[in-house]
Design a protein around this motif. Sequence first.
Motif, short mmCIF file in Angstrom:
data_model
loop_
_atom_site.label_atom_id
_atom_site.label_comp_id
_atom_site.label_asym_id
_atom_site.label_seq_id
_atom_site.Cartn_x
_atom_site.Cartn_y
_atom_site.Cartn_z
N ALA A 1 -20.83 -18.12 3.98
CA ALA A 1 -20.82 -16.68 3.75
C ALA A 1 -20.06 -15.97 4.86
O ALA A 1 -19.28 -15.04 4.61
N SER A 2 -20.27 -16.41 6.10
CA SER A 2 -19.54 -15.83 7.23
C SER A 2 -18.04 -16.12 7.11
O SER A 2 -17.20 -15.24 7.31
N ASN A 3 -17.71 -17.37 6.77
CA ASN A 3 -16.29 -17.74 6.61
C ASN A 3 -15.66 -17.02 5.41
O ASN A 3 -14.48 -16.66 5.44
N LEU A 4 -16.46 -16.79 4.37
CA LEU A 4 -15.96 -16.09 3.19
C LEU A 4 -15.55 -14.67 3.53
O LEU A 4 -14.48 -14.19 3.12
N MET A 5 -16.38 -13.97 4.29
CA MET A 5 -16.05 -12.60 4.65
C MET A 5 -14.87 -12.54 5.62
O MET A 5 -14.05 -11.63 5.54
N ALA A 6 -14.76 -13.54 6.50
CA ALA A 6 -13.60 -13.57 7.40
C ALA A 6 -12.31 -13.77 6.62
O ALA A 6 -11.30 -13.11 6.88
N THR A 7 -12.35 -14.68 5.63
CA THR A 7 -11.17 -14.91 4.80
C THR A 7 -10.84 -13.68 3.97
O THR A 7 -9.66 -13.32 3.83
N LEU A 8 -11.86 -13.04 3.45
CA LEU A 8 -11.65 -11.83 2.65
C LEU A 8 -11.06 -10.69 3.49
O LEU A 8 -10.18 -9.95 3.04
N THR A 9 -11.56 -10.57 4.72
CA THR A 9 -11.03 -9.54 5.62
C THR A 9 -9.55 -9.78 5.91
O THR A 9 -8.73 -8.85 5.86
N TRP A 10 -9.19 -11.01 6.21
CA TRP A 10 -7.79 -11.32 6.51
C TRP A 10 -6.91 -11.16 5.27
O TRP A 10 -5.75 -10.74 5.38
N LEU A 11 -7.45 -11.45 4.10
CA LEU A 11 -6.67 -11.27 2.87
C LEU A 11 -6.34 -9.80 2.64
O LEU A 11 -5.18 -9.45 2.35
N ILE A 12 -7.33 -8.94 2.78
CA ILE A 12 -7.08 -7.51 2.58
C ILE A 12 -6.16 -6.97 3.66
O ILE A 12 -5.28 -6.13 3.41
N TYR A 13 -6.32 -7.47 4.88
CA TYR A 13 -5.46 -7.02 5.98
C TYR A 13 -4.00 -7.40 5.72
O TYR A 13 -3.09 -6.58 5.90
N THR A 14 -3.76 -8.63 5.29
CA THR A 14 -2.38 -9.05 5.02
C THR A 14 -1.80 -8.32 3.81
O THR A 14 -0.62 -7.93 3.83
N LEU A 15 -2.61 -8.13 2.78
CA LEU A 15 -2.11 -7.40 1.60
C LEU A 15 -1.78 -5.95 1.94
O LEU A 15 -0.76 -5.41 1.47
N SER A 16 -2.64 -5.31 2.73
CA SER A 16 -2.38 -3.92 3.09
C SER A 16 -1.14 -3.79 3.97
O SER A 16 -0.31 -2.90 3.77
N ASN A 17 -1.00 -4.69 4.94
CA ASN A 17 0.19 -4.65 5.79
C ASN A 17 1.45 -4.96 4.99
O ASN A 17 2.51 -4.35 5.22
N CYS A 18 1.33 -5.90 4.05
CA CYS A 18 2.49 -6.23 3.21
C CYS A 18 2.90 -5.03 2.36
O CYS A 18 4.09 -4.70 2.24
N GLU A 19 1.91 -4.36 1.78
CA GLU A 19 2.21 -3.18 0.96
C GLU A 19 2.79 -2.06 1.80
O GLU A 19 3.70 -1.34 1.38
N ALA A 20 2.25 -1.89 3.02
CA ALA A 20 2.76 -0.84 3.89
C ALA A 20 4.20 -1.12 4.32
O ALA A 20 5.03 -0.20 4.36
N GLN A 21 4.51 -2.38 4.60
CA GLN A 21 5.86 -2.71 5.04
C GLN A 21 6.83 -2.85 3.89
O GLN A 21 8.04 -2.98 4.12
N MET A 22 6.33 -2.82 2.66
CA MET A 22 7.23 -2.77 1.52
C MET A 22 8.03 -1.46 1.48
O MET A 22 9.05 -1.38 0.80
N SER A 23 7.56 -0.46 2.24
CA SER A 23 8.34 0.77 2.33
C SER A 23 9.70 0.52 2.96
O SER A 23 10.67 1.24 2.67
N SER A 24 9.79 -0.50 3.81
CA SER A 24 11.09 -0.86 4.40
C SER A 24 12.05 -1.36 3.32
O SER A 24 13.24 -1.00 3.31
N ILE A 25 11.53 -2.18 2.40
CA ILE A 25 12.37 -2.64 1.30
C ILE A 25 12.76 -1.46 0.41
O ILE A 25 13.89 -1.38 -0.08
N GLU A 26 11.82 -0.55 0.20
CA GLU A 26 12.12 0.64 -0.60
C GLU A 26 13.24 1.46 0.02
O GLU A 26 14.15 1.94 -0.68
N ARG A 27 13.23 1.61 1.35
CA ARG A 27 14.26 2.38 2.03
C ARG A 27 15.61 1.67 1.99
O ARG A 27 16.66 2.31 1.84
N VAL A 28 15.59 0.34 2.11
CA VAL A 28 16.83 -0.42 2.04
C VAL A 28 17.42 -0.37 0.64
O VAL A 28 18.64 -0.20 0.45
N ILE A 29 16.57 -0.49 -0.38
CA ILE A 29 17.05 -0.42 -1.76
C ILE A 29 17.63 0.96 -2.05
O ILE A 29 18.61 1.09 -2.82
N HIS A 30 17.07 1.99 -1.44
CA HIS A 30 17.63 3.34 -1.61
C HIS A 30 19.06 3.39 -1.09
O HIS A 30 19.94 4.01 -1.72
#
Length: 294
Positions: free
Chosen positions: A224-253
């Motif tokens: 259960a502890s490892n599950l929440m740690a994995t879930l935390t890191w998953l959301i963190y990576t997804l959020s950072n990936c989505e946030a940095q997708m703005s760089s691709i958006e600016r380049v495509i512009h």
Amino acid sequence: LGVFYALTGFVRQLSFFQGAFNASKYFHEEMLFSIFRAPMSFFQATPSGRILNRFSNDQSKIDQSIAYLINDAFICFLELIARLILMIIILPSFIIFVIPMCFILYLIAQIYLHSTRELSRLNSIASSPIYSIFGETVEGLSTIRSFQLEKKTTQDFENKLNTTVRTNYLQCMSYGWFGFQIEALSALTISCIGGLAIASRALDWSIGEGTQVYTLLALAITEASNLMATLTWLIYTLSNCEAQMSSIERVIHYIKNLPSEPAWYSLDESIDDQLSIELTKSTKMESIDNNNNN
């Protein structure tokens, strides 16, 4: 088994990062081609720092950060599924808690994703004036010294730098808020797992026999502890990936929306043929001019 795992991991990493390299090369070449084809009016209206920000900050995120974040998110997702299945096998009553936990986590993730995406855009926008004022200061250093504007230039640079630091501070605060919410949810999850384990033992739910019961319960709490740690890191990576997708958006512009000078050669003919035609025309014009002069 270990050799097979190592080989499959090597092939996965090689194919993944080869694709990331090809994508990064494509974005850089296409953006460079668009910049070279842009008219002079674009460079007169666009600050140099904005262009440098595309080729430095935004391109750096495409080269380095986004590929690693997508890879980590993929690994964390598979690990999360495996740990969740293991938890349900060990403690079937855990599935009762999964649905409300996922709903609460979804609400937290939505708030965090929206805020960090917009803060990342603000950070990218606030970084461009720093490149601009630095380039302008270097080019006009003699003028600044002649008019004794060193303090004013320094103050302007510090103001723009403070604006960028504010956006970075807000991003750090959003990370801290998200970490606090996830830690609270993790503590609640582990407490519920402990309560379910005690209830399972008290109600004689089938989870094992003899000392195997305590081993499985300990494994359930640990997972259960490892599950929440994995879930935390998953959301963190997804959020950072989505946030940095703005760089691709600016380049495509820049790739698709920049004004372009008209092509000086036809797409139906090769560049070498067009060059030979242009050289022939220029030679004929020179000979005509020489004859007229004579």
